[in-house]
Design a protein around this motif. Sequence first.
Motif, PDB file in Angstrom:
ATOM      1  N   THR A 198       0.841  -1.215   0.000  1.00 47.03           N
ATOM      2  CA  THR A 198       0.000   0.000   0.000  1.00 47.03           C
ATOM      3  C   THR A 198       0.863   1.247   0.000  1.00 47.03           C
ATOM      4  OG1 THR A 198      -1.728  -1.201   1.208  1.00 47.03           O
ATOM      5  CG2 THR A 198      -1.841   1.219   1.220  1.00 47.03           C
ATOM      6  N   GLN A 199       1.961   1.198   0.803  1.00 48.41           N
ATOM      7  CA  GLN A 199       2.867   2.349   0.847  1.00 48.41           C
ATOM      8  C   GLN A 199       3.498   2.609  -0.533  1.00 48.41           C
ATOM      9  OE1 GLN A 199       5.514   1.103   3.949  1.00 48.41           O
ATOM     10  NE2 GLN A 199       4.301   2.078   5.583  1.00 48.41           N
ATOM     11  N   TYR A 200       3.973   1.484  -1.173  1.00 47.33           N
ATOM     12  CA  TYR A 200       4.572   1.635  -2.494  1.00 47.33           C
ATOM     13  C   TYR A 200       3.546   2.126  -3.515  1.00 47.33           C
ATOM     14  CZ  TYR A 200       8.787  -0.643  -0.788  1.00 47.33           C
ATOM     15  OH  TYR A 200       9.934  -0.959  -0.101  1.00 47.33           O
ATOM     16  N   ALA A 201       2.312   1.627  -3.371  1.00 48.69           N
ATOM     17  CA  ALA A 201       1.250   2.083  -4.276  1.00 48.69           C
ATOM     18  C   ALA A 201       0.998   3.577  -4.092  1.00 48.69           C
ATOM     19  CB  ALA A 201      -0.028   1.297  -4.042  1.00 48.69           C
ATOM     20  N   VAL A 202       1.003   4.011  -2.807  1.00 51.36           N
ATOM     21  CA  VAL A 202       0.807   5.442  -2.522  1.00 51.36           C
ATOM     22  C   VAL A 202       1.964   6.254  -3.114  1.00 51.36           C
ATOM     23  CG1 VAL A 202       0.740   7.165  -0.692  1.00 51.36           C
ATOM     24  CG2 VAL A 202      -0.598   5.056  -0.471  1.00 51.36           C
ATOM     25  N   ARG A 203       3.211   5.721  -2.895  1.00 49.26           N
ATOM     26  CA  ARG A 203       4.369   6.427  -3.432  1.00 49.26           C
ATOM     27  C   ARG A 203       4.323   6.471  -4.967  1.00 49.26           C
ATOM     28  NH1 ARG A 203       9.549   4.346   0.175  1.00 49.26           N
ATOM     29  NH2 ARG A 203       8.798   5.160   2.178  1.00 49.26           N
ATOM     30  N   SER A 204       3.952   5.316  -5.552  1.00 53.13           N
ATOM     31  CA  SER A 204       3.844   5.262  -7.012  1.00 53.13           C
ATOM     32  C   SER A 204       2.843   6.285  -7.520  1.00 53.13           C
ATOM     33  CB  SER A 204       3.442   3.850  -7.448  1.00 53.13           C
ATOM     34  OG  SER A 204       3.233   3.800  -8.839  1.00 53.13           O
ATOM     35  N   THR A 205       1.711   6.395  -6.805  1.00 49.16           N
ATOM     36  CA  THR A 205       0.695   7.381  -7.193  1.00 49.16           C
ATOM     37  C   THR A 205       1.251   8.798  -7.060  1.00 49.16           C
ATOM     38  OG1 THR A 205      -1.052   5.882  -6.470  1.00 49.16           O
ATOM     39  CG2 THR A 205      -1.646   8.206  -6.752  1.00 49.16           C
ATOM     40  N   GLN A 206       2.003   9.005  -5.938  1.00 51.21           N
ATOM     41  CA  GLN A 206       2.587  10.329  -5.725  1.00 51.21           C
ATOM     42  C   GLN A 206       3.567  10.671  -6.858  1.00 51.21           C
ATOM     43  OE1 GLN A 206       4.257   9.773  -1.827  1.00 51.21           O
ATOM     44  NE2 GLN A 206       2.415  10.542  -0.773  1.00 51.21           N
ATOM     45  N   TYR A 207       4.442   9.668  -7.197  1.00 43.69           N
ATOM     46  CA  TYR A 207       5.396   9.908  -8.274  1.00 43.69           C
ATOM     47  C   TYR A 207       4.683  10.111  -9.621  1.00 43.69           C
ATOM     48  CZ  TYR A 207       9.171   8.680  -5.075  1.00 43.69           C
ATOM     49  OH  TYR A 207      10.058   8.649  -4.043  1.00 43.69           O
ATOM     50  N   ALA A 208       3.605   9.355  -9.824  1.00 41.16           N
ATOM     51  CA  ALA A 208       2.824   9.526 -11.059  1.00 41.16           C
ATOM     52  C   ALA A 208       2.228  10.929 -11.114  1.00 41.16           C
ATOM     53  CB  ALA A 208       1.716   8.478 -11.149  1.00 41.16           C
ATOM     54  N   VAL A 209       1.721  11.393  -9.950  1.00 38.59           N
ATOM     55  CA  VAL A 209       1.155  12.747  -9.886  1.00 38.59           C
ATOM     56  C   VAL A 209       2.252  13.774 -10.181  1.00 38.59           C
ATOM     57  CG1 VAL A 209       0.151  14.484  -8.375  1.00 38.59           C
ATOM     58  CG2 VAL A 209      -0.736  12.135  -8.343  1.00 38.59           C
ATOM     59  N   ARG A 210       3.424  13.557  -9.526  1.00 39.13           N
ATOM     60  CA  ARG A 210       4.529  14.491  -9.758  1.00 39.13           C
ATOM     61  C   ARG A 210       4.967  14.458 -11.215  1.00 39.13           C
ATOM     62  NH1 ARG A 210       8.563  13.708  -4.531  1.00 39.13           N
ATOM     63  NH2 ARG A 210       7.080  14.407  -2.934  1.00 39.13           N
ATOM     64  N   SER A 211       5.052  13.231 -11.773  1.00 39.56           N
ATOM     65  CA  SER A 211       5.445  13.101 -13.179  1.00 39.56           C
ATOM     66  C   SER A 211       4.471  13.842 -14.078  1.00 39.56           C
ATOM     67  CB  SER A 211       5.488  11.618 -13.560  1.00 39.56           C
ATOM     68  OG  SER A 211       5.762  11.470 -14.936  1.00 39.56           O
ATOM     69  N   THR A 212       3.178  13.701 -13.767  1.00 40.57           N
ATOM     70  CA  THR A 212       2.156  14.422 -14.548  1.00 40.57           C
ATOM     71  C   THR A 212       2.332  15.924 -14.394  1.00 40.57           C
ATOM     72  OG1 THR A 212       0.611  12.593 -14.238  1.00 40.57           O
ATOM     73  CG2 THR A 212      -0.311  14.712 -14.937  1.00 40.57           C
ATOM     74  N   GLN A 213       2.623  16.358 -13.145  1.00 36.54           N
ATOM     75  CA  GLN A 213       2.830  17.783 -12.914  1.00 36.54           C
ATOM     76  C   GLN A 213       4.035  18.301 -13.711  1.00 36.54           C
ATOM     77  OE1 GLN A 213       3.198  17.784  -8.647  1.00 36.54           O
ATOM     78  NE2 GLN A 213       1.007  18.154  -8.306  1.00 36.54           N
ATOM     79  N   TYR A 214       5.141  17.493 -13.644  1.00 35.68           N
ATOM     80  CA  TYR A 214       6.328  17.896 -14.385  1.00 35.68           C
ATOM     81  C   TYR A 214       6.069  17.887 -15.896  1.00 35.68           C
ATOM     82  CZ  TYR A 214       8.982  17.543 -10.041  1.00 35.68           C
ATOM     83  OH  TYR A 214       9.452  17.724  -8.783  1.00 35.68           O
ATOM     84  N   ALA A 215       5.296  16.892 -16.372  1.00 34.03           N
ATOM     85  CA  ALA A 215       4.955  16.840 -17.796  1.00 34.03           C
ATOM     86  C   ALA A 215       4.134  18.059 -18.194  1.00 34.03           C
ATOM     87  CB  ALA A 215       4.185  15.555 -18.112  1.00 34.03           C
ATOM     88  N   VAL A 216       3.178  18.431 -17.302  1.00 37.89           N
ATOM     89  CA  VAL A 216       2.358  19.623 -17.575  1.00 37.89           C
ATOM     90  C   VAL A 216       3.237  20.865 -17.614  1.00 37.89           C
ATOM     91  CG1 VAL A 216       0.559  21.127 -16.658  1.00 37.89           C
ATOM     92  CG2 VAL A 216       0.238  18.645 -16.651  1.00 37.89           C
TER      93      VAL A 216
END
Length: 386
Positions: A57-75
């Motif tokens: 669950t922690q890794y999933a949360v981190r993965s989601t956080q990194y995905a969000v950050r990646s999306t933010q950086y892509a934007v």
Amino acid sequence: MCLKGSVVALPARSTHYAVRSAQYAVRSTQYAVRSTQYAVRSTQYAVRSTQYAVRSTQYAVRSTQYAVRSTQYAVRSTQYAVRSTQYAVRSTQYAVRSTQYAVRSTQYAVRSTQYAVRSTQYAVRSTQYAVRSTQYAVRSTQCGSRPHRAGRYAGWMATVILVRHGRTTANATGLLAGRAEGVDLDQIGRDQAALTGDRLAAVPLAGVVSSPLERCQQSAQLILDRQAGTPNMLADPALIECDYGQWQGRTLRDLATEDLWPVVQSQPSAVVFPGGESMAGMQARSVAAIRRHDAAFEAEYGPEAVWVAVSHGDIIKAILADAFGMHLDLFQRINIGPASVSIVHYGVSRPTVYATNTNAGDLSWLSKDILSGDAPVGGGAGQKAP
């Protein structure tokens, strides 16, 4: 015996069962211990499973956080790319505007130069006409003391035959020879000049003035060789080819790609060849030379004198443009072929052009009086047949 044996067997069985009971009790205890161990292990595995589930669950949360950050950086990257494109577009627009203003500035500078050149040309012409006016006034005063100017010859002047040199090796290969030395007539050019000499053989020439370049000197000599008399020949640097500067020695096909080429074609009065002379200056010197020699031949041999000037294509075109009263910008409308004959008579009121760019035909009429003065209304009857 039987009873006694039965009594003896019972204690043995009881012991046997007791032993087995003890064994089963031990096994039961062992199984209980094992059950406890398995329960403990099951609990441990459950704990580990819970731990792994928590970590997952922690890794999933981190993965989601990194995905969000990646999306933010892509934007952000897209935004920066858009901004970069916008700045690049603006930079291009400013560069285009800068170029447009530079072109306009150059155009206005060219126009300013053109108007300055035209102003100078008109000033030169004004001076020339003032000089001519003075010359004609002097000649008019002299008319009474010169027998050949009496009667119907009053106000007449000599006639010049403009002859371009014959074809050269440079002409045949499309090369702009300019003032280069060692450019001779080829065989076709010699034949052309000889034919022109044959046409002029019936005309007693007062003299021949030539450009100092070899191709003109050779053409002039072929004309003189066919004269019955011995007219003088002299070379005048004022009739030399235009100084084409850096254009000299290059092919016409190559020169046609230059930015100056369209200006030479449509507005020659604004042309100054790189490292050479202006076309306006070329016309001024050549016209002045022709008129000077014409006045000299008229003064020495009389108004019926006919003389030849051997020069180059652009030189003769510029002289004819002046005789026609055309602006230099229109002189490209005139064509002058190798060894061609053009005839100009400078009268008191204006020049008269009798022929341009002729390569055949009888010229013996030039040996007779050339009618001068007012132009006949309707065209007149022309020259007398030979």
